[in-house]
Write an enzyme that holds these catalytic residues in place. Structure first.
Site, PDB file in Angstrom:
ATOM      1  N   SER A   2      49.278  33.067  32.627  1.00  0.00           N
ATOM      2  CA  SER A   2      50.287  33.165  31.566  1.00  0.00           C
ATOM      3  C   SER A   2      49.694  33.108  30.156  1.00  0.00           C
ATOM      4  CB  SER A   2      51.377  32.097  31.735  1.00  0.00           C
ATOM      5  OG  SER A   2      52.058  32.290  32.961  1.00  0.00           O
ATOM      6  N   GLU A  24      41.910  30.037  37.237  1.00  0.00           N
ATOM      7  CA  GLU A  24      43.320  30.422  37.176  1.00  0.00           C
ATOM      8  C   GLU A  24      44.160  29.501  38.064  1.00  0.00           C
ATOM      9  OE1 GLU A  24      43.823  34.817  36.027  1.00  0.00           O
ATOM     10  OE2 GLU A  24      43.511  34.765  38.182  1.00  0.00           O
ATOM     11  N   HIS A  62      40.692  36.705  43.611  1.00  0.00           N
ATOM     12  CA  HIS A  62      41.942  36.401  42.913  1.00  0.00           C
ATOM     13  C   HIS A  62      42.893  35.694  43.880  1.00  0.00           C
ATOM     14  CE1 HIS A  62      45.779  36.903  40.880  1.00  0.00           C
ATOM     15  NE2 HIS A  62      45.081  37.065  39.772  1.00  0.00           N
ATOM     16  N   ASN A  69      44.046  42.252  33.788  1.00  0.00           N
ATOM     17  CA  ASN A  69      44.231  42.530  35.211  1.00  0.00           C
ATOM     18  C   ASN A  69      45.596  43.202  35.375  1.00  0.00           C
ATOM     19  OD1 ASN A  69      44.619  42.477  37.955  1.00  0.00           O
ATOM     20  ND2 ASN A  69      44.678  40.241  38.138  1.00  0.00           N
ATOM     21  N   GLY A  78      51.675  34.190  36.325  1.00  0.00           N
ATOM     22  CA  GLY A  78      52.930  34.937  36.341  1.00  0.00           C
ATOM     23  C   GLY A  78      54.175  34.073  36.223  1.00  0.00           C
ATOM     24  N   LYS A 126      46.877  44.509  37.918  1.00  0.00           N
ATOM     25  CA  LYS A 126      47.477  44.328  39.258  1.00  0.00           C
ATOM     26  C   LYS A 126      48.006  45.669  39.785  1.00  0.00           C
ATOM     27  CE  LYS A 126      48.200  39.539  38.160  1.00  0.00           C
ATOM     28  NZ  LYS A 126      48.868  38.282  38.402  1.00  0.00           N
ATOM     29  N   GLU A 161      45.914  36.008  44.480  1.00  0.00           N
ATOM     30  CA  GLU A 161      46.808  36.906  45.221  1.00  0.00           C
ATOM     31  C   GLU A 161      46.071  37.546  46.403  1.00  0.00           C
ATOM     32  OE1 GLU A 161      48.132  39.167  41.825  1.00  0.00           O
ATOM     33  OE2 GLU A 161      49.125  37.362  41.083  1.00  0.00           O
TER      34      GLU A 161
END
Ligand code: PGA
Length: 263
Positions: free
Chosen positions: A220, A174, A102, A10, A180, A12, A104
């Site tokens: 991560s 996730e 996701h 991904n 991250g 991003k 985010e």
């Protein structure tokens, strides 16, 4: 039952077109000497503006080892939806998979479980594969409601999908606190949650569907963590963010997921 592993990168909001081409070519170069039959399903998800360029690089290479995903879509087919991309448009650009839900997108752009469900339906209706993300926040984990929250996200995301559709789909677990942050979720715990998700699918459908759906871990993931993650009974691969942005580290993760018993 053996499920083909999946490693998805991904990207991003990174990479201009030329950078996307270079990274795509770099990944293919790293995987050049690998036997395609043994590789996991390798997926890259560039941002919208780099999809065309990345797809061209994949086609020019012609090795067929890497496939294309989008990071988001809209569920309507066409119309006055300024700034959105339909599944058909993404398919036309070479996408075979689309990441939805996701954290985010949920956190910054208000994506709800209901939207994730509508997107999943649109993706499947167009013959593409949804990569449905779920995950708990640190607060939810500390409050002891991880399993409840994830089970609810999955139940809502899969609403009204047939078992054939669910069998083809991919879920990515996730934990938000692991994304991250460099703090990978312990593999045994990630496997426990993923087995719980599989059990939710079994409850909604049946054992065959639960055994067919691929469920990835994300948060991560690094070259140093992938082997232990892949050794778990229920983890079928990884959704990789930061470590997918360089060809070398992404290829190391891909190679860490080579499955000799899956051909
Ligand atoms: P990360 O991101 O690997 O950088 O933690 C994963 C993701 O957000 O999909």
């Amino acid at each position: 039952m053996s499920r083909k592993p999946v490693i998805a990168g991904n990207w991003k909001m990174h990479n201009l077109q030329q950078e996307a081409i270079d990274l795509t070519n770099g990944i293919m170069q790293e995987l050049k000497s690998e036997d395609k039959a043994l590789l996991p399903e390798v997926i890259i998800a560039p941002t919208f503006t780099s999809l065309y360029a990345a797809n061209k690089a994949l086609k020019d290479c012609g090795c067929g080892k890497v496939r294309l995903a989008a990071q988001n879509c809209y569920y309507e087919t066409k119309g006055a939806f300024t700034g959105e991309c339909s599944v058909e448009m993404l398919k036309d650009t070479g996408c075979e998979y689309i990441i939805i839900g996701h954290s985010e997108r949920r956190q910054y752009f208000g994506e709800t479980d209901e939207m994730v469900n509508k997107k999943a339906k649109s993706i499947l209706n167009n013959g593409l594969v949804p990569i449905i993300c779920c995950g708990e926040s640190l607060e939810q984990r500390e409050a002891g409601i991880t399993d409840y929250h994830i089970a609810s996200q999955i139940t809502k995301a899969l609403r009204d999908l047939t078992k054939e559709e669910v069998s083809k789909s991919i879920i990515a677990y996730e934990p938000i606190w692991a994304i991250g942050t460099g703090k990978t979720c312990d593999s045994v715990e990630a496997n426990r949650v993923i087995a719980m998700i599989r059990n939710v699918v079994k409850g909604l459908y049946d054992t065959d569907t639960a055994n067919s759906i691929r469920i990835l871990y994300g948060g991560s993931v690094k070259p140093a963590t992938i082997k232990e993650q892949m050794a778990q009974s229920d983890i079928d691969g990884a959704l990789v963010g930061g470590a997918s942005l360089t060809a070398d580290s992404f290829a190391q993760i891909v190679k860490g997921a080579i499955c000799n018993s899956c051909v």
